[in-house]
Design a protein around this motif. Structure first.
Motif, mmCIF file in Angstrom:
data_model
loop_
_atom_site.group_PDB
_atom_site.id
_atom_site.type_symbol
_atom_site.label_atom_id
_atom_site.label_comp_id
_atom_site.label_asym_id
_atom_site.label_seq_id
_atom_site.Cartn_x
_atom_site.Cartn_y
_atom_site.Cartn_z
ATOM 1 N N VAL A 85 8.948 0.513 -0.829
ATOM 2 C CA VAL A 85 8.418 -0.008 0.262
ATOM 3 C C VAL A 85 9.596 -0.928 1.107
ATOM 4 O O VAL A 85 10.079 -1.797 0.272
ATOM 5 C CB VAL A 85 7.200 -0.912 0.113
ATOM 6 C CG1 VAL A 85 6.706 -1.352 1.324
ATOM 7 C CG2 VAL A 85 6.224 0.021 -0.402
ATOM 8 N N THR A 89 9.015 1.181 6.471
ATOM 9 C CA THR A 89 7.778 1.806 5.903
ATOM 10 C C THR A 89 6.729 1.999 7.151
ATOM 11 O O THR A 89 6.093 2.929 7.457
ATOM 12 C CB THR A 89 7.045 1.398 4.874
ATOM 13 O OG1 THR A 89 8.313 1.529 3.828
ATOM 14 C CG2 THR A 89 5.943 2.122 4.337
ATOM 15 N N PHE A 99 2.688 5.723 0.748
ATOM 16 C CA PHE A 99 2.330 4.547 0.242
ATOM 17 C C PHE A 99 0.771 4.343 0.156
ATOM 18 O O PHE A 99 0.220 3.914 -0.837
ATOM 19 C CB PHE A 99 2.762 3.236 1.003
ATOM 20 C CG PHE A 99 2.363 1.752 0.618
ATOM 21 C CD1 PHE A 99 3.040 1.058 -0.354
ATOM 22 C CD2 PHE A 99 1.222 1.297 1.488
ATOM 23 C CE1 PHE A 99 2.257 -0.042 -0.579
ATOM 24 C CE2 PHE A 99 0.741 0.148 1.156
ATOM 25 C CZ PHE A 99 1.346 -0.615 0.125
#
Length: 210
Positions: A85, A89, A99
């Motif tokens: 991340v 992102t 994610f």
């Protein structure tokens, strides 16, 4: 052109410049607010990951038969923490989806483990487990709130990028500004998994040994 007219034009120009200045600052201000909300989402997911690590350690010390479910939690936690991340992102659909899928996967695995735990009242009666129950419930609630706050901030920012005259500024002065992604409900899931160790009557020693 008389002095009065010149003064009037200068006043109008001053107001126009003030409005432009406000518009110039609006995009980065809202972008930073959305990033701050995103950071809180990450903080709460990290807190959950830490708590799940403690949960796994507690369950591993108990004699439960469904070890496969525990392994799923361990693997889901490893996957969730391994997702890279960075600052890009929230504006990268592929990264954002990766994610969220990883975090939703851990939510699902954790929910299945809680169903298994219901069969073991002796494990649920441990003070460590009771404490984890409260902490995990609180963290799941904070995750839901953090995600909601982030979505609201991202929506405000995205709307600004599409509105006049900010859309012009976004293409010139703030040329690096990109729309942000939103969290979506996991397929087939209307709410975060509930961690509940109450409501199951303890088994007698005789019944538990059978």
């Amino acid at each position: 052109m008389n002095l009065k007219r010149i003064t009037g034009l200068l006043a109008v120009a001053g107001v126009a410049l003030s409005l432009v200045a406000c518009d110039v600052n609006r995009i980065p201000t809202q972008e930073e607010a959305a990033k701050a909300s995103w950071s809180e989402v990450q903080n709460q997911y990290q807190r959950r990951s830490d708590l799940v690590g403690n949960l796994v350690a507690t369950v591993q010390g108990a004699a439960i038969a469904e070890r496969g479910t525990l392994t799923e939690v361990v693997e889901a936690r490893a996957k969730a923490t391994s997702v890279n991340v960075d600052a890009s992102t929230i504006s990268d659909p592929a990264k954002f989806q990766q994610f969220q899928q990883a975090q939703d996967g851990m939510s699902s695995a954790l929910g299945r483990l809680m169903v298994v735990v219901e069969k073991y009242p002796e494990l649920k009666s441990q003070q460590g487990f009771i404490t984890l129950q409260s902490q995990l419930e609180g963290t799941e609630n904070r995750i839901a709130i953090a995600r909601k706050d982030y979505n609201a901030s991202a929506q405000t920012y995205n709307t600004t990028l599409r509105s006049f005259p900010q859309n012009i500024l976004a293409g010139t002065i703030h040329s690096g500004s990109k729309p942000m992604e939103y969290f979506k409900a996991a397929p087939g899931s209307d709410q975060a998994p509930k961690v509940d160790f109450s409501g199951v009557a303890p088994q007698s020693d005789t019944a538990a040994s059978q």
